[in-house]
Design a protein around this motif. Sequence first.
Motif, mmCIF file in Angstrom:
data_model
loop_
_atom_site.group_PDB
_atom_site.id
_atom_site.type_symbol
_atom_site.label_atom_id
_atom_site.label_comp_id
_atom_site.label_asym_id
_atom_site.label_seq_id
_atom_site.Cartn_x
_atom_site.Cartn_y
_atom_site.Cartn_z
ATOM 1 N N SER A 24 1.035 -1.233 0.147
ATOM 2 C CA SER A 24 0.010 0.047 0.013
ATOM 3 C C SER A 24 1.032 1.285 -0.181
ATOM 4 N N LEU A 27 -0.856 7.484 2.573
ATOM 5 C CA LEU A 27 -2.069 8.082 2.749
ATOM 6 C C LEU A 27 -2.051 9.432 2.159
ATOM 7 N N LYS A 65 -4.533 1.699 1.849
ATOM 8 C CA LYS A 65 -4.907 2.272 2.689
ATOM 9 C C LYS A 65 -5.542 3.388 2.090
ATOM 10 N N PHE A 88 -11.180 6.162 7.307
ATOM 11 C CA PHE A 88 -10.301 5.162 6.789
ATOM 12 C C PHE A 88 -10.781 3.862 6.476
ATOM 13 N N GLU A 90 -9.795 0.113 3.767
ATOM 14 C CA GLU A 90 -8.972 -0.560 2.691
ATOM 15 C C GLU A 90 -9.536 -1.025 1.488
ATOM 16 N N ARG A 282 -8.429 4.043 13.612
ATOM 17 C CA ARG A 282 -7.863 3.731 12.648
ATOM 18 C C ARG A 282 -7.398 4.838 11.762
ATOM 19 N N PHE A 286 -3.309 5.527 11.290
ATOM 20 C CA PHE A 286 -2.556 5.430 10.174
ATOM 21 C C PHE A 286 -2.165 6.663 9.690
ATOM 22 N N TYR A 339 0.017 -4.405 7.805
ATOM 23 C CA TYR A 339 0.744 -3.110 7.633
ATOM 24 C C TYR A 339 1.740 -2.745 8.952
#
Length: 879
Positions: A24, A27, A65, A88, A90, A282, A286, A339
Amino acid sequence: MTGNQIRSAFLDFFSNKNHQLIRSSSLIPLSDPTLLFTNAGMVQFKDVFTGIDKRNYNRATTSQKCLRVSGKHNDLENVGRTARHHTFFEMLGNFSFGDYFKESAIEFAWEFLVGRLGLDSERIWVTVFLEDDEAEEIWSKKIGVPSERIVRMGEKDNFWSMGETGPCGPCSELIFDQGPELHGSPPGTDDDGDRFLELWNLVFMQYDRDSDGNLNLLPKPSVDTGMGLERLVSILQGENSNFHTDLLMPVIKFSEDKTGIRYEESESDTDVSFRVIADHSRAISFLICDGIMPSNEGRGYVLRKIARRAMRHARVLGIKDPFLSETASVLSETMGSAYPELRENLNYISKISIVEEERFSKTLAQGQPRMDELCDKARESDDKIIPGEEVFTLLDTYGYPLDLAIETSLSKGLKIGQESFDMAMNNQRERARSFWKGSGELAVDAIWKKLEGAIGNIDFQGYSKLSIPSKVLTIVKDSVELKEAESGLEVDILINPSPFYAESGGQEGDQGRIEWDSGSAIVLDTKKPSTNLNVIRILIERGELLPSQEILTKVDDLRRTKLSVNHTATHLLQYALREVLGDHVKQAGSHLFPDRLRFDFTHFASLSEYEREQVEDIVNQFIMQNREVVTREMSLDDALSIGATALFGERYGDDVRVVSIGDFSTELCGGTHVNNTGRIGLFRILQESSVASGVRRIEALAGVSALLNSRVEQRKLHEIRQVLKSGPDEEVNRVEELLERSKNLEKELSTVRSRESTTELENQIENHEEIDGVRFVAIRHDGVDSKEIRRLIDVGKSKIKSGVIIIISVLEGKISVAVGVTKDTLDRVHAGKLVGKIASSLGGKGGGRPDFAQAGGGKDIEKIDEVLSSISTLIHDGS
Ligand code: SER
């Protein structure tokens, strides 16, 4: 299957179908400055679709992500109120870059859902774009989906584009019927119920939309698919809500245990709070993990909003103390295998969360008095309404929670103006929406995007060579390609190969020269307007330059060496900071100039003198140990597995460069370095300061600059000694002695002065004047401060016994006026009024009590005498 197993099943399925498994991306969408957050799996491949970026694979699969904070349902306030929406999430995806197209994409999707996962094929509906006969035919003929479950839809639903520009195309969605016990009707109807769940979007990427809205065909038709993992897991685990899956439930369980309240025990508002905490935790973990710090702008502001909303809802459940570090631990356990960055950065995430939570508690403490003030005002009003826009400001500026505002106002029998509140909120939403469209950074100039696509990668040889023969590929001035450039002109050129390092990773771009048969140019700077380009800004000294000219390149090697010295020193500095301060220290930015360096890092307090010295010592020890600096190329996975420190916000290709110093520092880094730390010579920290909340900055010197700086300091000290006439080690005592002496002298001087002033005033009082029976003395007495004036007025009043004392004084170019009136004269003269009149005649203003008043008298110093002589008139006219 657990959520983790389902994620793996997807990635394995596509790996077995020759898809490269790609990690991934962050972000923060590094390849797309127009986007605030990565919001789909295809974001990291955008340039691959358009053909600008080339990879050594043409099929890929990811679990990406993603973060969405705006959109049809994703407004922050909506999250937690539904079973499905998230900030957030996936996104599982498979991608074809000019390889397979519609048929395989559809077959793969079907095979995975029905064949691999065993979903009931009868419950799968599909939608296709209105004009897409081909896709419909594949679904009905190849796959055998009955035509009543294939729905054609228009552009709004079945044409996907990542934004206003960029790759796009018709899409086909797989929709899962969760069964008649849920409310909702089939795709194509307006009913928005939850029964028919959009599960997987297959985008047939065919076009690249330009900024004029034209759809240009992509070099090769491609595929981008995206399936929300949370939805898939909820179907497979037989749940009607994403929050019931094992992806989100652990945080809900944690909150239950912490508070003793049960989720969904009875219908209540606390359920929303449980969901908000589960979702937002989350996003917070992240985002922090990807290097975003809570702040008041851009991405950091979004993080702060999410965190504050989570904290507000935690309070609803009765959690008042910091808890986000605990949810971060829960997440690192449940999501850390997929992750690993969550595990590695757990300490760091916890620290940042705690600081933000403590800050929020302070905010509440600050907001409360303002809220009370608003309540007091409203209580005095007729309608007992607190203006909505004021409450909104409290919410928006101070972060004061609305629910708390409502609670407080209700408890005091007040209401909040709903309409004006909504209006303020809507205005802000509009602003936020337009803001969320882009992060405000500059998009890459179109000419460079075009050239990058046409030219491909430039062979950078500058790690080992500083002077090589090369060839000009193109000459650009003001975004236009030139056929020739004459002497005296400043232009940008692309050459291949190139030894010039383009500014990146904080290291400034190279300078130098280029020469050719009939001419030469100075290289002023080298920059990287986009990932694969190395643009050289030159000033042509002599001759004419043509595209395709053969040239000889020469990097300014002294400057380059200084930059390399600083770059290696920066790696040592980062290591030393982590040693001394802890592993929450992360690089937050750096700038390497030839003669100094700047390093920003995450930490929450200023460094003590002792810490600074420790850091400096560690760096210098490594310099003295002359450790070897080794650079190697390897795959990103290998680099991360040997523990290389990756930078926030840095975009790494598939193969990365790893710079190791001895056996202690290993960093992913594209910069230039010296071969041995001994080459650095010396390292000195100049200063340490704060740049933003939680981010500190060190400015330091290395190599010759450090030496020169020591010399300059030494010279200054020497001069100081000479001036002080002190020997070594005596200077501090000497300075202290002198300061002490001057303090004593000042004291003495002021005693003498005030004695003199008193005597002078007393003399004047003997010769006082009188008007209408009021005795008065008006004098100018410069060079005394307001405290001394006040003292003189008191002395004057007691001496004159009955009357008025007026003192005008000029100190450092500013006039001050003071008036004192004795008790028995108060019915005749008002000190405040008189001081006001005098001050205004001198260009100032002021007022005060009846018996004593002081005022700033403005700047009309030349009028003082005139004013002094007219005092009797002022008193006579009534003050
Ligand atoms: N890009 C598409 C989406 O976000 C498919 O991945 O829906």
